[in-house]
Design an enzyme around this catalytic site. Structure first.
Site, PDB file in Angstrom:
ATOM      1  N   ARG A  20     -43.004  29.594  45.465  1.00  0.00           N
ATOM      2  CA  ARG A  20     -43.174  30.251  46.774  1.00  0.00           C
ATOM      3  C   ARG A  20     -42.273  29.615  47.832  1.00  0.00           C
ATOM      4  O   ARG A  20     -41.922  30.260  48.816  1.00  0.00           O
ATOM      5  CB  ARG A  20     -44.653  30.185  47.201  1.00  0.00           C
ATOM      6  CG  ARG A  20     -44.932  31.008  48.455  1.00  0.00           C
ATOM      7  CD  ARG A  20     -46.405  31.342  48.607  1.00  0.00           C
ATOM      8  NE  ARG A  20     -46.624  32.218  49.744  1.00  0.00           N
ATOM      9  CZ  ARG A  20     -46.995  31.802  50.955  1.00  0.00           C
ATOM     10  NH1 ARG A  20     -47.224  30.516  51.178  1.00  0.00           N
ATOM     11  NH2 ARG A  20     -47.149  32.661  51.945  1.00  0.00           N
ATOM     12  N   LYS A  78     -22.090   4.929  49.475  1.00  0.00           N
ATOM     13  CA  LYS A  78     -23.185   4.678  48.515  1.00  0.00           C
ATOM     14  C   LYS A  78     -24.279   5.748  48.673  1.00  0.00           C
ATOM     15  O   LYS A  78     -24.859   6.216  47.690  1.00  0.00           O
ATOM     16  CB  LYS A  78     -23.823   3.291  48.749  1.00  0.00           C
ATOM     17  CG  LYS A  78     -22.867   2.131  48.634  1.00  0.00           C
ATOM     18  CD  LYS A  78     -22.433   1.890  47.205  1.00  0.00           C
ATOM     19  CE  LYS A  78     -21.467   0.731  47.131  1.00  0.00           C
ATOM     20  NZ  LYS A  78     -20.615   0.768  45.934  1.00  0.00           N
TER      21      LYS A  78
END
Ligand code: DCP
Ligand code: MG
Ligand code: MN
Length: 301
Positions: free
Chosen positions: A170, A61
């Site tokens: 960045r 899951k």
């Protein structure tokens, strides 16, 4: 920590109870407890498999959650109108200037599409957000930033105005939600007004003394642009802040607090208000007793 997995497991636990599967529900309960006590952010299903209390079926899951962003079994078990409401709220919140409160208000008023919302009830930002919606919801590809950077340099270098494109760009992300520009202030200059003279800027959404929120047009597409203005001595703190991510900034700040220090985008201060100057980003980490992390490494924290 690991809230996404814990929330999904909590929903699966409830589903097992409803399905008359108390033993399977218990397995989720044990896994949730194990996850609550787990000290680090789980990065993969393989990592989750190593945790006692998380077996193969539960790990699968987590694997699905990481791969697709949701657990299909949970999606299918939910009433349709709930899924529809979530879809509409997501659409409304994708409009610039619309938060959860407005989105819920629009939903309650019976609006289901952006066209349903009366134009007269919109703020100027929301109106623009709807008008440019199809552009503004697009992620910005990394290579487009090279162009932004080039245009801004062309504009600002001759004026001696220094800037750095910060934010997720960045941090090395392949795509970004917006363009975050950190600009260094200069005496006797209205720096923000000068920056927004650059030809990429098209609209202003909001402005304060050291902050500008707006829209620009690059390669024929409208993009959100944020500008932050920092004094030269604030730069190391401002670039750490504006590089983010937000969760990393929160961790840095609470880390500083443990030493009775206050960290923000302008500086580092002790309880008496004395400031600790920095020359570089590295200094900011070092003063907090932290190992330096490159921008790319900061998403893990
Ligand atoms: N920031 C913060 N806390 C906030 C909002 C922002 O610390 N509540 C800082 C960290 C962010 C930076 O400002 O990295 C830029 O904000 P963005 O909302 O533009 O976020 P990112 O650039 O990180 O991601 P995106 O690609 O979604 O723009
Ligand atoms: Mg950003
Ligand atoms: Mn931003």
């Amino acid at each position: 920590m690991n809230a996404t997995i814990i929330n999904a497991f909590e929903a699966l636990r409830k589903l097992r109870v409803e399905q008359g599967e108390p033993y399977r529900a218990r397995a989720y309960e044990r896994a949730i407890n194990a996850l609550r006590n787990h000290p680090t952010q789980i990065q993969s299903a393989e990592e989750a498999r190593m945790i006692p209390g998380i077996g193969e079926s539960l790990a699968s899951k987590i694997d699905e959650l990481f791969r697709t962003g949701s657990v299909s079994e949970l999606q299918m078990a939910r009433p349709l109108e709930e899924l529809e409401k979530e879809r509409v709220l997501k659409l409304f919140e994708s409009v610039e200037g619309v938060g959860p409160v407005t989105a819920n208000r629009w939903y309650a008023a019976g609006y289901r599409r952006l066209e349903d919302v009366p134009v007269s009830s919109l703020t100027a930002t929301q109106r623009l957000g709807i008008e440019l919606h199809s552009d503004l919801v697009q992620r910005i590809p990394r290579d487009e930033f090279l162009e932004d950077d080039r245009i801004l340099h062309q504009c600002l270098d001759p004026l001696g105005i220094q800037f750095v494109i910060a934010g997720s760009y960045r941090r090395g992300k392949e795509t970004s939600g917006d363009i975050d520009v950190l600009v260094i202030n200069r005496p006797n200059t209205d720096v923000i007004s000068t920056v927004i003279q650059c030809p990429i800027f098209t609209h202003q959404l909001g402005r304060r003394e050291k902050k500008f929120l707006g829209i620009g047009k690059i390669r024929n597409t409208y993009r959100r642009i944020d500008i932050e203005l920092a004094e030269p001595h604030e730069y190391p703190f401002a670039i750490v802040y504006f590089t983010g991510p937000a969760t990393f900034n929160e961790k840095m700040r609470s880390h500083a607090k443990q030493y009775s220090l206050r960290l923000n985008e302008k500086g580092l201060y002790d309880a008496q208000g004395n400031s600790y100057p920095a020359q570089t980003e590295q200094d900011v980490f070092a003063m907090l007793g932290l190992q330096y992390l490159t921008p790319e490494e900061r998403d893990k924290y």
